[in-house]
Design a protein around this motif. Structure first.
Motif, mmCIF file in Angstrom:
data_model
loop_
_atom_site.group_PDB
_atom_site.id
_atom_site.type_symbol
_atom_site.label_atom_id
_atom_site.label_comp_id
_atom_site.label_asym_id
_atom_site.label_seq_id
_atom_site.Cartn_x
_atom_site.Cartn_y
_atom_site.Cartn_z
ATOM 1 N N GLY A 78 84.110 33.510 31.161
ATOM 2 C CA GLY A 78 83.244 34.434 31.881
ATOM 3 C C GLY A 78 83.507 35.865 31.487
ATOM 4 O O GLY A 78 84.428 36.173 30.742
ATOM 5 N N GLY A 79 82.689 36.773 32.033
ATOM 6 C CA GLY A 79 82.874 38.190 31.779
ATOM 7 C C GLY A 79 82.329 38.631 30.443
ATOM 8 O O GLY A 79 82.022 37.832 29.573
ATOM 9 N N GLY A 80 82.193 39.943 30.273
ATOM 10 C CA GLY A 80 81.749 40.495 29.006
ATOM 11 C C GLY A 80 80.264 40.799 28.973
ATOM 12 O O GLY A 80 79.564 40.790 29.984
ATOM 13 N N LEU A 81 79.782 41.053 27.775
ATOM 14 C CA LEU A 81 78.391 41.413 27.526
ATOM 15 C C LEU A 81 77.547 40.142 27.442
ATOM 16 O O LEU A 81 77.901 39.198 26.745
ATOM 17 C CB LEU A 81 78.323 42.183 26.206
ATOM 18 N N THR A 82 76.421 40.122 28.149
ATOM 19 C CA THR A 82 75.515 38.983 28.076
ATOM 20 C C THR A 82 74.347 39.334 27.161
ATOM 21 O O THR A 82 73.725 40.387 27.318
ATOM 22 C CB THR A 82 74.980 38.597 29.465
ATOM 23 N N VAL A 83 74.066 38.443 26.211
ATOM 24 C CA VAL A 83 73.000 38.695 25.237
ATOM 25 C C VAL A 83 72.065 37.501 25.191
ATOM 26 O O VAL A 83 72.449 36.373 25.511
ATOM 27 C CB VAL A 83 73.570 38.979 23.834
ATOM 28 N N VAL A 84 70.829 37.762 24.785
ATOM 29 C CA VAL A 84 69.824 36.703 24.618
ATOM 30 C C VAL A 84 69.149 36.895 23.276
ATOM 31 O O VAL A 84 68.830 38.024 22.874
ATOM 32 C CB VAL A 84 68.784 36.727 25.755
ATOM 33 N N GLN A 85 68.935 35.795 22.586
ATOM 34 C CA GLN A 85 68.207 35.767 21.320
ATOM 35 C C GLN A 85 67.007 34.835 21.480
ATOM 36 O O GLN A 85 67.147 33.712 21.956
ATOM 37 C CB GLN A 85 69.142 35.272 20.210
ATOM 38 N N HIS A 86 65.808 35.320 21.069
ATOM 39 C CA HIS A 86 64.620 34.475 21.231
ATOM 40 C C HIS A 86 63.557 34.820 20.203
ATOM 41 O O HIS A 86 63.167 35.981 20.054
ATOM 42 C CB HIS A 86 64.042 34.662 22.630
ATOM 43 N N ASN A 87 63.093 33.805 19.497
ATOM 44 C CA ASN A 87 61.876 33.906 18.703
ATOM 45 C C ASN A 87 60.724 33.632 19.659
ATOM 46 O O ASN A 87 60.534 32.494 20.104
ATOM 47 C CB ASN A 87 61.898 32.886 17.557
ATOM 48 N N VAL A 88 59.948 34.670 19.951
ATOM 49 C CA VAL A 88 58.943 34.550 21.007
ATOM 50 C C VAL A 88 57.655 33.900 20.531
ATOM 51 O O VAL A 88 56.782 33.586 21.357
ATOM 52 C CB VAL A 88 58.636 35.928 21.643
ATOM 53 N N ASP A 89 57.497 33.699 19.215
ATOM 54 C CA ASP A 89 56.331 33.017 18.639
ATOM 55 C C ASP A 89 55.124 33.964 18.619
ATOM 56 O O ASP A 89 54.638 34.404 19.662
ATOM 57 C CB ASP A 89 56.006 31.749 19.426
ATOM 58 N N ASP A 90 54.647 34.256 17.421
ATOM 59 C CA ASP A 90 53.522 35.199 17.318
ATOM 60 C C ASP A 90 52.217 34.621 17.882
ATOM 61 O O ASP A 90 51.245 35.346 18.063
ATOM 62 C CB ASP A 90 53.323 35.669 15.880
ATOM 63 N N ALA A 91 52.212 33.307 18.185
ATOM 64 C CA ALA A 91 51.043 32.695 18.835
ATOM 65 C C ALA A 91 51.278 32.474 20.328
ATOM 66 O O ALA A 91 50.537 31.721 20.965
ATOM 67 C CB ALA A 91 50.700 31.371 18.154
ATOM 68 N N ASN A 92 52.281 33.124 20.883
ATOM 69 C CA ASN A 92 52.642 32.958 22.291
ATOM 70 C C ASN A 92 51.461 33.347 23.193
ATOM 71 O O ASN A 92 50.978 34.479 23.142
ATOM 72 C CB ASN A 92 53.847 33.846 22.610
ATOM 73 N N PRO A 93 50.982 32.431 24.043
ATOM 74 C CA PRO A 93 49.818 32.745 24.877
ATOM 75 C C PRO A 93 50.145 33.575 26.116
ATOM 76 O O PRO A 93 49.230 34.069 26.773
ATOM 77 C CB PRO A 93 49.302 31.362 25.278
ATOM 78 N N ASP A 94 51.429 33.707 26.473
ATOM 79 C CA ASP A 94 51.785 34.414 27.711
ATOM 80 C C ASP A 94 53.070 35.222 27.516
ATOM 81 O O ASP A 94 54.137 34.848 27.999
ATOM 82 C CB ASP A 94 51.956 33.402 28.842
ATOM 83 N N PRO A 95 52.985 36.362 26.800
ATOM 84 C CA PRO A 95 54.170 37.181 26.572
ATOM 85 C C PRO A 95 54.822 37.674 27.870
ATOM 86 O O PRO A 95 56.055 37.776 27.939
ATOM 87 C CB PRO A 95 53.641 38.361 25.752
ATOM 88 N N ALA A 96 54.028 37.954 28.886
ATOM 89 C CA ALA A 96 54.598 38.465 30.138
ATOM 90 C C ALA A 96 55.493 37.419 30.788
ATOM 91 O O ALA A 96 56.591 37.728 31.272
ATOM 92 C CB ALA A 96 53.477 38.879 31.090
ATOM 93 N N ALA A 97 55.061 36.161 30.814
ATOM 94 C CA ALA A 97 55.887 35.094 31.381
ATOM 95 C C ALA A 97 57.149 34.890 30.555
ATOM 96 O O ALA A 97 58.237 34.660 31.099
ATOM 97 C CB ALA A 97 55.087 33.795 31.448
ATOM 98 N N THR A 98 57.014 34.984 29.246
ATOM 99 C CA THR A 98 58.184 34.874 28.376
ATOM 100 C C THR A 98 59.176 35.981 28.693
ATOM 101 O O THR A 98 60.385 35.738 28.828
ATOM 102 C CB THR A 98 57.753 34.960 26.903
ATOM 103 N N ALA A 99 58.681 37.194 28.807
ATOM 104 C CA ALA A 99 59.551 38.325 29.095
ATOM 105 C C ALA A 99 60.240 38.166 30.444
ATOM 106 O O ALA A 99 61.422 38.513 30.594
ATOM 107 C CB ALA A 99 58.750 39.628 29.062
#
Length: 305
Positions: free
Chosen positions: A85-106
């Motif tokens: 536990g502890g430390g910096l939390t990071v996220v990596q994601h290829n959101v897909d250029d054909a993503n139909p709902d960027p707001a939900a992804t975000a």
């Protein structure tokens, strides 16, 4: 008992050898070695079948060799201990250029509470959708081409990294570098998206990805800051010899859950890699409309990997 089942025992020995030394399969013809390395954990599917055959043959030799193969597979691919536990939390994601709902992804990414979020396949016309959600708690942003980074901590010295393989258009921009400023000091953060690979009649097409990986390794070797975090869709697993230039410079800790494709993940091609820092935990986030799963990790910046 020891003479029966020699074919089964031989098959188990072959599985064990391939698990330990997949590089024995050459890449000269159709990149078969890289293809095997990409799906290496799935060799484990052969073990229950071989065990059943060993039991049917009542072969002690086959039973021993299958057991050894299972132990090797377990040591290579099952988590070795509890996440820290502890430390910096990071996220990596290829959101897909054909993503139909960027707001939900975000929203899914923001709900993770991550301090750093790196994205690939960002379209300019969808950037505002991600900014509206991610920017609320992460006021610092860097975007270059189709990759972006959102941070709770200040970012400076943002610049593109040229990973363009030969033969691609000049506007191909899929990597950035920024300096992250935290209480632990400065950290170089890279967000990258290596070229896609294709399986076709001529084999496993990794030439452009491998060329891009070598360019990235050159940039990382020249990075003046000792501490580095890399968030990226590398379009390959860390077992793949095509990414060896990177794995020689950076490491990955925590669990390595598969990230692609979303509906039935087969391989871990999205990564959080570090130098002079330690990934103490790793997991995947709930699915988004993208064809990748988001990958999250916790990083101890004060602990050397």
């Amino acid at each position: 008992m020891w003479r029966r089942g020699q074919l089964v025992a031989g098959a188990a020995v072959l599985v064990t050898v391939l698990l330990v030394r997949p590089a024995l399969i050459p890449n000269r013809v159709g990149r078969l070695g890289s293809l095997l390395e990409t799906f290496l954990p799935w060799l484990g599917l052969a073990l229950p079948v071989l065990l059943l055959l060993a039991l049917l043959r009542r072969s002690a030799a086959a039973g021993v060799t299958v057991t050894v193969a299972a132990l090797v597979w377990t040591a290579l691919f099952l988590p070795s201990g509890a996440d820290g536990g502890g430390g910096l939390t990071v996220v990596q994601h290829n959101v897909d250029d054909a993503n139909p709902d960027p707001a939900a992804t975000a929203r899914t990414l923001a709900d993770s509470g991550a301090d750093l979020i790196g994205l690939e396949e960002l379209l300019p016309e969808r950037l505002a959708d991600y900014q509206a959600v991610l920017g609320a708690d992460r006021p610092y942003r860097a975007v270059e081409g189709s990759v972006g980074l959102w941070s709770r901590y200040p970012l400076t010295d943002v610049r593109p990294v040229d990973l363009k393989p030969r033969g691609l258009a000049a506007d191909w921009r899929r990597a950035l570098r920024a300096t992250l400023h935290t209480g632990e000091g400065e950290t170089a953060v890279y967000v990258v998206h290596l070229p896609s690979v294709r399986l076709g009649p001529s084999g496993y097409g990794t030439d452009r990805r491998d060329e891009s990986a070598r360019l990235l390794a050159t940039a990382l070797a020249a990075e003046p800051l000792p501490r580095v975090i890399l968030l990226g869709d590398l379009n390959g697993t860390l077992d793949d010899r095509g990414l060896a230039p990177l794995t020689g410079l950076l490491g990955e800790g925590g669990r390595r859950e598969f990230s692609w494709p979303r509906t039935f993940p087969l391989a871990r091609i999205d990564h959080v890699l570090t130098r002079d820092a330690t990934v103490t935990a790793g997991w995947t986030l709930p699915p988004t409309p993208s064809d990748h799963l988001p990958v999250a990790a916790r990083i101890d910046l004060a602990r050397l990997g």
